[in-house]
Write a protein that holds these residues in place. Structure first.
Motif, PDB file in Angstrom:
ATOM      1  N   ASP A 181      -2.803   5.067   6.809  1.00  0.00           N
ATOM      2  CA  ASP A 181      -2.285   4.261   7.995  1.00  0.00           C
ATOM      3  C   ASP A 181      -1.525   3.071   7.544  1.00  0.00           C
ATOM      4  O   ASP A 181      -0.778   2.635   8.513  1.00  0.00           O
ATOM      5  CB  ASP A 181      -3.539   3.991   9.023  1.00  0.00           C
ATOM      6  CG  ASP A 181      -4.066   5.399   9.544  1.00  0.00           C
ATOM      7  OD1 ASP A 181      -3.528   6.575   9.303  1.00  0.00           O
ATOM      8  OD2 ASP A 181      -5.323   5.380   9.666  1.00  0.00           O
ATOM      9  N   GLN A 182      -2.051   2.404   6.451  1.00  0.00           N
ATOM     10  CA  GLN A 182      -1.291   1.301   6.150  1.00  0.00           C
ATOM     11  C   GLN A 182      -0.135   1.262   5.308  1.00  0.00           C
ATOM     12  O   GLN A 182       0.108   0.374   4.419  1.00  0.00           O
ATOM     13  CB  GLN A 182      -2.367   0.284   5.829  1.00  0.00           C
ATOM     14  CG  GLN A 182      -3.662  -0.118   6.734  1.00  0.00           C
ATOM     15  CD  GLN A 182      -3.199  -0.788   7.954  1.00  0.00           C
ATOM     16  OE1 GLN A 182      -2.326  -1.791   7.959  1.00  0.00           O
ATOM     17  NE2 GLN A 182      -3.543  -0.399   9.115  1.00  0.00           N
ATOM     18  N   ARG A 217       0.890  -9.837   6.712  1.00  0.00           N
ATOM     19  CA  ARG A 217       0.676  -8.995   8.223  1.00  0.00           C
ATOM     20  C   ARG A 217       1.942  -8.112   8.395  1.00  0.00           C
ATOM     21  O   ARG A 217       1.632  -7.427   9.369  1.00  0.00           O
ATOM     22  CB  ARG A 217       0.839 -10.215   9.185  1.00  0.00           C
ATOM     23  CG  ARG A 217      -0.236 -11.417   9.152  1.00  0.00           C
ATOM     24  CD  ARG A 217       0.063 -12.553  10.320  1.00  0.00           C
ATOM     25  NE  ARG A 217      -0.699 -13.497  10.142  1.00  0.00           N
ATOM     26  CZ  ARG A 217      -0.452 -14.568  10.887  1.00  0.00           C
ATOM     27  NH1 ARG A 217       0.411 -14.813  11.758  1.00  0.00           N
ATOM     28  NH2 ARG A 217      -1.241 -15.779  10.702  1.00  0.00           N
ATOM     29  N   GLU A 235       0.809  -1.233   0.028  1.00  0.00           N
ATOM     30  CA  GLU A 235      -0.055   0.006   0.047  1.00  0.00           C
ATOM     31  C   GLU A 235       0.864   1.383  -0.037  1.00  0.00           C
ATOM     32  O   GLU A 235       2.012   1.297   0.590  1.00  0.00           O
ATOM     33  CB  GLU A 235      -0.887  -0.158   1.297  1.00  0.00           C
ATOM     34  CG  GLU A 235      -2.171  -0.876   1.128  1.00  0.00           C
ATOM     35  CD  GLU A 235      -3.042  -0.628   2.095  1.00  0.00           C
ATOM     36  OE1 GLU A 235      -3.102   0.306   2.895  1.00  0.00           O
ATOM     37  OE2 GLU A 235      -4.115  -1.491   2.460  1.00  0.00           O
ATOM     38  N   SER A 261       4.820  -5.434   6.889  1.00  0.00           N
ATOM     39  CA  SER A 261       5.690  -4.446   5.934  1.00  0.00           C
ATOM     40  C   SER A 261       7.272  -4.577   5.794  1.00  0.00           C
ATOM     41  O   SER A 261       7.637  -5.456   6.712  1.00  0.00           O
ATOM     42  CB  SER A 261       5.382  -3.055   6.248  1.00  0.00           C
ATOM     43  OG  SER A 261       6.080  -2.689   7.699  1.00  0.00           O
ATOM     44  N   ARG A 302       2.268  -1.771   3.969  1.00  0.00           N
ATOM     45  CA  ARG A 302       2.013  -3.083   4.309  1.00  0.00           C
ATOM     46  C   ARG A 302       1.847  -3.952   3.002  1.00  0.00           C
ATOM     47  O   ARG A 302       1.200  -3.504   2.125  1.00  0.00           O
ATOM     48  CB  ARG A 302       0.616  -3.028   5.081  1.00  0.00           C
ATOM     49  CG  ARG A 302      -0.086  -4.355   5.611  1.00  0.00           C
ATOM     50  CD  ARG A 302      -1.181  -4.219   6.170  1.00  0.00           C
ATOM     51  NE  ARG A 302      -2.518  -3.739   5.366  1.00  0.00           N
ATOM     52  CZ  ARG A 302      -3.216  -4.691   4.589  1.00  0.00           C
ATOM     53  NH1 ARG A 302      -2.922  -5.926   4.881  1.00  0.00           N
ATOM     54  NH2 ARG A 302      -4.191  -4.195   4.076  1.00  0.00           N
TER      55      ARG A 302
END
Length: 555
Positions: free
Chosen positions: A233-234, A258, A229, A260, A237
């Motif tokens: 916020d992610q 799960r 991404e 990064s 990841r």
């Protein structure tokens, strides 16, 4: 007889001309075509020199190809003649149909113009049609096959028969110039078409790209691939990983989703990862595998864009470079370490020692720092005593920079007092020379000598602390760098090292002995590396001469 041979001569010339034209059509690029035109003048038309002058977009003519003389080719290829000078030549030349001939009697006025030229001196012609080195013959090439749109000019020189070309020779040259113009125009057209086709193919490939083709390229890539991404916020990841990356990391795709890359990177490499840009970013770092080990990889990023919302995902290519990194480390180790003993070599020793030294002595630097602080105190009305050290912006004490400017992190190396114990400590440099090693080499051979050096290196290494350096300077000379020692500590270390070397060394069932002489020098800012080593070396020789021969006996 001559009349009977004339048809044969023409037929042979036609064959050569036909072959030269065929070579033009076989050329695959514009550069090859231009060189083929120049070569055809020499091989097909019977001239010793041939030159192709091509019209540039600005109208001037550049020497694009040359044949027949490598020295002339190197001299004038790529040089430019102005369009004005060329038009002057073509207008003043004697017209031979479309050819232009300038005899040597008229060409002297052209010696100083800017048209690149090459000629050799020669005798005056003995008869009317004999070729003179300063004769000039030009064959203009027109893009429209005879119009006024000049494409270039063929320049020929020195006919092999030594005579000015007759009617047949002129016609052959004119025919060749026409065919050359067609070949050059076609080569340019092909080049333009190829460029257009390349652009069109790229556009078509982009249009044909689909989710299915991308999926296959992603899933079946031999090296690791991941989609992560971007933003939010992610950010970072992992959304999708291929099988190659799962095998590389030793984790299934469901588990990798799960994390990064920031969660997997080695703690020492987190800064490298954060500095890597998204588009076109590259980094070499270590990623953690499931078994707890770390693997060297190369990350290469590119952005997968969405036409509506802009960049959406980060595509990362992960390549295993563990073997290359291992080889690099091995090469670096071999470059900085002695091949026989594995100790740091002379270059590495000098590098480590140089890192501890600066150009100005500690006393001068401290004086500069004190002067700077006194000036600040005076400016603020503080006339109290000045400390010998300044305070850095981080609140820690440190010496001033050698140039008296802003404070740096360099800690000056100072030699302790050798005659009285004032509690000072410094960087001791122990220069070791083996006694009796040469006799071992002479009596038992280099194999035994090498084994002795290896064992001596091992014994020296076991007697020093982890932070100390034991280096082989060369031959039977070793150097030990030991920091934080007082003068008495350095003397004790020299004794321990000598006592470690003295016990017999067994090689192939034979016991041999070597002694050792040590010279203790001290590294100090203001000294060069060579001065430090020379000082320890001189003290070693003083110590060697002062000891009795019985203590230095070995073998």
């Amino acid at each position: 007889m001559e009349a009977e041979s004339e048809p044969y001569v023409r037929l042979a010339t036609m064959r050569q001309l036909h072959q030269a034209v065929a070579d033009l059509n076989r050329a695959r690029s514009l550069a090859d075509t231009l060189q083929a035109v120049a070569d055809g003048i020499v091989t097909g038309l019977g001239y010793e020199l041939g030159c192709v002058n091509l019209v540039r977009p600005d109208g001037d003519l550049v020497v694009a190809a040359f044949a027949g003389n490598s020295a002339a080719e190197a001299l004038i290829t790529g040089r430019v003649g102005s369009r004005e000078s060329w038009e002057r030549r073509l207008s003043m030349g004697e017209p031979w149909d479309e050819l232009r001939f300038i005899p040597h009697t008229d060409g002297w006025v052209l010696l100083d113009d800017d048209v690149p030229q090459w000629h050799t001196d020669g005798p005056e012609p003995r008869f009317e049609d004999e070729w003179h080195p300063l004769d000039r013959l030009y064959a203009p090439m027109y893009a429209s096959g005879g119009g006024m749109d000049l494409l270039g000019v063929l320049s020929v020189d020195r006919p092999r028969n030594g005579r000015r070309p007759g009617a047949w020779g002129r016609e052959a040259l004119q025919m060749y110039a026409s065919q050359a113009a067609i070949a050059i125009s076609n080569a340019r057209l092909r080049a333009n078409m190829q460029r257009a086709l390349v652009r069109l193919e790229r556009e078509q490939q982009a249009l044909r790209a689909s989710e299915e083709s991308f999926r296959q390229a992603f899933e079946y890539a031999p090296s690791g691939m991941a989609i992560a991404e971007m933003g939010g916020d992610q950010h970072g990841r992992l959304l999708r990983t291929n099988d190659a990356l799962c095998r590389l990391m030793g984790r299934p795709a469901s588990v990798l989703r799960r994390y990064s890359f920031a969660d997997l990177v080695h703690p020492e490499d987190i800064g490298t990862l954060l500095r890597t840009s998204a588009e076109g970013g590259r980094a070499e770092l270590r990623l953690g595998r499931r078994d707890g080990t770390y693997l060297w990889v190369s990350l290469r990023n590119s952005v997968v864009a969405d036409t509506a919302d802009g960049p959406r995902f980060l595509l990362t290519h992960v390549e295993d470079i563990e073997e290359r990194k291992r080889n690099e480390l091995n090469l670096a180790h071999r470059a900085s370490h002695d091949a026989l003993t594995g100790l740091p070599n002379s270059a590495e020793l000098r590098s480590r020692l140089s890192a501890r030294l600066c150009e100005r002595p500690h006393s001068v630097a401290a004086s500069a720092a004190s002067t700077a602080i006194e000036a600040l105190d005076a400016a603020y009305g503080d006339t109290g005593p000045s400390p010998a050290h300044g305070y850095r912006a981080d609140g820690l004490e440190g010496d001033a920079a050698p140039d008296g400017g802003p404070y740096d992190h360099h800690v000056h190396t100072v030699a302790p007092h050798e005659e009285r114990d004032d509690g000072s400590k410094g960087l001791a440099v122990l220069f070791c020379d083996l006694d009796g090693f040469k006799s071992i080499n002479d009596r038992f051979g280099h194999h035994t000598g090498d084994a002795v050096l290896i064992e001596v290196a091992r014994r020296l290494t076991t007697c020093v602390r982890d932070g100390d350096t034991v280096a082989r300077l060369g031959g039977d000379e070793f150097v030990v760098l030991a920091d934080g020692l007082a003068a008495a500590d350095a003397a004790d270390l020299a004794v321990r090292l000598r006592n470690a070397i003295i016990p017999p060394i067994r090689v192939d069932g034979r016991a041999v002995r070597v002694g050792a002489s040590f010279g203790i020098g001290w590294a100090e800012c203001g000294m060069t590396v060579e001065e430090v080593l020379s000082s320890a070396d001189q003290r070693m020789y003083v110590e060697k001469r002062s000891r009795s021969k019985v203590h230095r006996r070995a073998g």
